[in-house]
Design a protein around this motif. Structure first.
Motif, PDB file in Angstrom:
ATOM      1  N   GLU A   6       3.114  21.557  46.590  1.00 17.07           N
ATOM      2  CA  GLU A   6       2.682  22.816  47.204  1.00 17.07           C
ATOM      3  C   GLU A   6       3.546  23.983  46.752  1.00 17.07           C
ATOM      4  N   ILE A   9       2.405  24.938  43.319  1.00 16.44           N
ATOM      5  CA  ILE A   9       1.111  25.634  43.413  1.00 16.44           C
ATOM      6  C   ILE A   9       1.319  27.064  43.911  1.00 16.44           C
ATOM      7  N   ALA A  10       2.166  27.228  44.922  1.00 14.13           N
ATOM      8  CA  ALA A  10       2.394  28.547  45.517  1.00 14.13           C
ATOM      9  C   ALA A  10       3.107  29.508  44.571  1.00 14.13           C
ATOM     10  N   ASP A  11       3.905  28.975  43.661  1.00 14.19           N
ATOM     11  CA  ASP A  11       4.646  29.826  42.724  1.00 14.19           C
ATOM     12  C   ASP A  11       3.731  30.241  41.570  1.00 14.19           C
ATOM     13  N   THR A  12       2.817  31.149  41.869  1.00 16.08           N
ATOM     14  CA  THR A  12       1.833  31.567  40.869  1.00 16.08           C
ATOM     15  C   THR A  12       2.451  32.377  39.730  1.00 16.08           C
ATOM     16  N   GLN A  13       3.601  32.968  39.963  1.00 18.20           N
ATOM     17  CA  GLN A  13       4.245  33.729  38.892  1.00 18.20           C
ATOM     18  C   GLN A  13       4.760  32.815  37.787  1.00 18.20           C
ATOM     19  N   SER A  14       5.300  31.662  38.167  1.00 16.48           N
ATOM     20  CA  SER A  14       5.793  30.719  37.160  1.00 16.48           C
ATOM     21  C   SER A  14       4.669  29.868  36.586  1.00 16.48           C
ATOM     22  N   ALA A  15       3.671  29.576  37.413  1.00 16.69           N
ATOM     23  CA  ALA A  15       2.485  28.811  36.997  1.00 16.69           C
ATOM     24  C   ALA A  15       2.854  27.489  36.323  1.00 16.69           C
ATOM     25  N   TRP A  16       3.760  26.742  36.953  1.00 14.53           N
ATOM     26  CA  TRP A  16       4.217  25.487  36.358  1.00 14.53           C
ATOM     27  C   TRP A  16       3.079  24.514  36.084  1.00 14.53           C
ATOM     28  N   ASP A  18       0.177  25.145  35.207  1.00 15.55           N
ATOM     29  CA  ASP A  18      -0.640  25.629  34.100  1.00 15.55           C
ATOM     30  C   ASP A  18       0.116  25.603  32.772  1.00 15.55           C
ATOM     31  N   ARG A  19       1.374  25.252  32.810  1.00 11.45           N
ATOM     32  CA  ARG A  19       2.210  25.255  31.603  1.00 11.45           C
ATOM     33  C   ARG A  19       2.139  23.900  30.907  1.00 11.45           C
ATOM     34  N   SER A  61      12.109  31.274  37.880  1.00 12.13           N
ATOM     35  CA  SER A  61      11.178  30.167  37.672  1.00 12.13           C
ATOM     36  C   SER A  61      11.909  28.838  37.613  1.00 12.13           C
TER      37      SER A  61
END
Length: 103
Positions: A6, A9-16, A18-19, A61
């Motif tokens: 969670e 998911i919540a850390d949309t700035q880092s987008a882990w 999606d990396r 991040s």
């Protein structure tokens, strides 16, 4: 471990999540094919070896990822911790973050 996912998911700035440098190495398809699994132990080993130390990952991040990994590998033993200790940790976390989020 749910809290760890969670947090990612919540850390949309880092987008882990999606990396590719994260998902290609640490996320696996669960045997029932309906779930993905994060290999937290492997993520810790790579994190500690400096894998995420490159210039493409900023310190904020990296901090979020390090905390998520610690939660994911159950480093803090929340599952067996008594309520008094859990409350003390929650209070300390709230104190440190409250000025930043306006509480």
């Amino acid at each position: 471990m749910i809290a760890a996912v969670e947090l990612l998911i919540a850390d949309t700035q880092s987008a882990w999540l999606d990396r590719e440098e994260f998902t290609d190495v640490f996320v696996y398809e669960h045997e029932d094919k309906d779930k993905a699994v994060i290999d937290w132990r492997k993520a810790r080993e790579w994190f500690d070896s400096g894998y995420f130390g490159d210039s493409n990952v900023n310190n904020l991040s990296r901090s979020i990822l390090e905390f998520a990994i610690a939660l994911g590998e159950e480093r803090y033993f929340f599952d067996v911790m008594d309520n008094q200790r859990r409350s003390a940790l929650a209070a300390a976390t709230a104190r440190v973050t409250a000025p930043l989020i306006g509480l």
